[in-house]
Design a protein around this motif. Structure first.
Motif, mmCIF file in Angstrom:
data_model
loop_
_atom_site.group_PDB
_atom_site.id
_atom_site.type_symbol
_atom_site.label_atom_id
_atom_site.label_comp_id
_atom_site.label_asym_id
_atom_site.label_seq_id
_atom_site.Cartn_x
_atom_site.Cartn_y
_atom_site.Cartn_z
ATOM 1 N N VAL A 76 0.622 -1.089 -0.160
ATOM 2 C CA VAL A 76 0.235 0.424 0.092
ATOM 3 C C VAL A 76 0.582 1.282 -0.124
ATOM 4 C CG1 VAL A 76 -2.336 1.361 1.270
ATOM 5 C CG2 VAL A 76 -1.961 -1.061 1.280
ATOM 6 N N LYS A 80 -2.049 5.808 1.474
ATOM 7 C CA LYS A 80 -3.310 5.266 1.469
ATOM 8 C C LYS A 80 -2.655 5.175 2.587
ATOM 9 C CE LYS A 80 -4.495 6.009 -2.166
ATOM 10 N NZ LYS A 80 -6.052 6.392 -2.874
ATOM 11 N N HIS A 82 -2.774 6.276 6.149
ATOM 12 C CA HIS A 82 -3.162 6.757 6.817
ATOM 13 C C HIS A 82 -1.612 7.682 7.606
ATOM 14 C CE1 HIS A 82 -6.729 10.249 8.167
ATOM 15 N NE2 HIS A 82 -6.790 9.292 9.363
#
Length: 424
Positions: A76, A80, A82
């Protein structure tokens, strides 16, 4: 808040292992410091969790999401995951005000209204106490104020995890102390998970709920600060953590009914009494069994065709025994009767009834405490005397070792055997 789980994470370039099969669990809302000397792999570990570096192999989970898995081909991207990232360099836009610097990332997200952005900026500015500087430019702020702006900008998007890579190293000593206090308070008020990289063991000790100490890409210890300080896993951990540094004393001897009889400091007879009962023979057998299991695991790993032998080999830490003249010191191959005793400076007491005669080699008063170097024969020990005490260099004093927190290590493996009291 999410829990972060690293499973068998490896990062290598050729045969150089920056991170070597690391397993780590970072609990929700914890403040974990990745600590170690330069080049040990701590920043690489942080960057792999954040998605800025791709591991060679292993698995990383943030909360319920697998963000990297080498076997399943999952990776990821950083934007993305966070997470928030605070770098050593503040990287503030010089042509933007403080308000604009904080709101810049929020505008790019395109999911907040102008009113929501204003509310977020005002809130994070209050958290880091810079609400009065929102109309200023970075050049009009001090170093500490600029660092607060960078922290506010990191907090604004409400990341689940905040990564910090030596964010205080550009500040002076007094400001670093103040900012450490602010970061500790910030962790409490935000309830976020903090992962903090530093080579400064004082930062790690004062900030962390747990310290992850790494050397040569290998995890050495992962425990709360006071346990790392009071019961280090090995000689490297004992040496790296603590200021002033720990004293190491070579000891030769055998176990006698639960205690150890030693010869230390050339010719002095001493008794080491364990705080908790330990049978040296049983401890040695357990160590041999653990070593055999590790060797078997390495042999099994070597069968994998993708495995690359580690070029930067792991070795037993070469501890330093402070001496006035170490030119005649000979490092003989250690035997099972060779040990190392670790003595923290505060465990050395200068008193009239002390059993060891010493000479004041140097004395450095700071007001709150005095750091003294004590000469015992050809050996030097560092002690700390609390209070405004001064000593005349060359004067004679008597000393003893106090408390039951002295550490006994195997000289062969460098691992800790136990803690206890030493009477000379």
């Amino acid at each position: 808040m999410p829990k972060i789980v690293l499973t068998d994470i490896t990062k290598r370039w050729g045969d150089f292992y920056a991170v070597d099969h690391l397993d780590l669990v970072i609990d929700d809302c914890s403040f974990v410091t990745l600590l170690g000397p330069s080049g040990c792999g701590k920043t690489t570990t942080l960057r792999m969790i954040a998605g800025l570096e791709t591991p060679t192999s292993g698995r990383i989970e943030i909360g319920d999401t697998v963000v990297f898995d080498s076997e399943k081909g999952i990776n990821v991207p950083a934007n993305k995951r966070h997470v928030g990232f605070l770098f050593q360099n503040y990287a503030l836009w010089p042509n933007m005000t403080v308000y604009q610097n904080i709101s810049f990332g929020l505008k790019n997200l395109k999911k907040y209204t102008k009113q929501e952005i204003d509310e977020i900026v005002q809130r994070v500015a209050r958290v880091v106490k810079i609400e009065m500087f929102l109309d200023r430019y970075p050049s009009e702020l001090s170093g500490g104020q600029q660092q607060r702006v960078a922290i506010a900008r990191t907090l604004a998007p409400e990341p689940e995890v905040i990564f910090m890579d030596e964010p205080l190293s550009n500040l002076d000593a007094k400001l670093r102390l103040e900012m450490r206090s602010e970061l500790q308070r910030l962790h409490l008020t935000t309830g976020r998970t903090f992962v903090y990289v530093t080579h400064d063991q004082m930062e790690a000790m004062t900030l962390a709920t747990k310290i992850c100490l790494i050397e040569n890409g290998v995890l050495q210890q992962y425990d709360p600060p006071l346990k790392v300080y009071g019961k280090p896993n090995n000689l490297f951990v004992a040496d790296f953590v603590g200021s002033p540094s720990i004293n190491f004393i070579d000891a030769v001897g055998t176990q006698n009914e639960g205690s150890m009889d030693f010869t230390v400091l050339d010719d002095k007879k001493a008794t080491f009494s364990f705080a908790e009962p330990i049978d040296i023979a049983n401890w040695r057998e357990a160590e041999k069994k653990a070593d055999a299991e590790r060797a078997a695991a390495k042999a099994e790993l070597a069968k994998n065709k993708k495995h690359v032998e580690k070029g930067n080999k792991d070795t037993v830490f070469k501890y330093h025994v402070a001496m006035v003249d170490d030119s005649a010191k000979q490092d003989a191959e250690p035997t099972e009767n060779d040990y190392v005793i670790g003595v923290r400076p505060e465990m050395i007491e200068i008193c009239d009834d002390g059993g060891i005669e010493a000479e004041i080699y140097s004395a450095m008063p700071t007001g709150m405490e005095t750091t003294v170097r004590l000469r015992i024969g050809n050996f030097l020990l560092t002690g700390v005397v609390f209070g405004g005490v001064t000593y005349e260099i060359g004067s004679k004093v008597n000393v003893r070792f106090k408390g039951n927190g002295l550490m006994l290590f195997s000289r062969i493996s460098g691992r800790i055997i136990g803690t206890g009291a030493l009477k000379v």
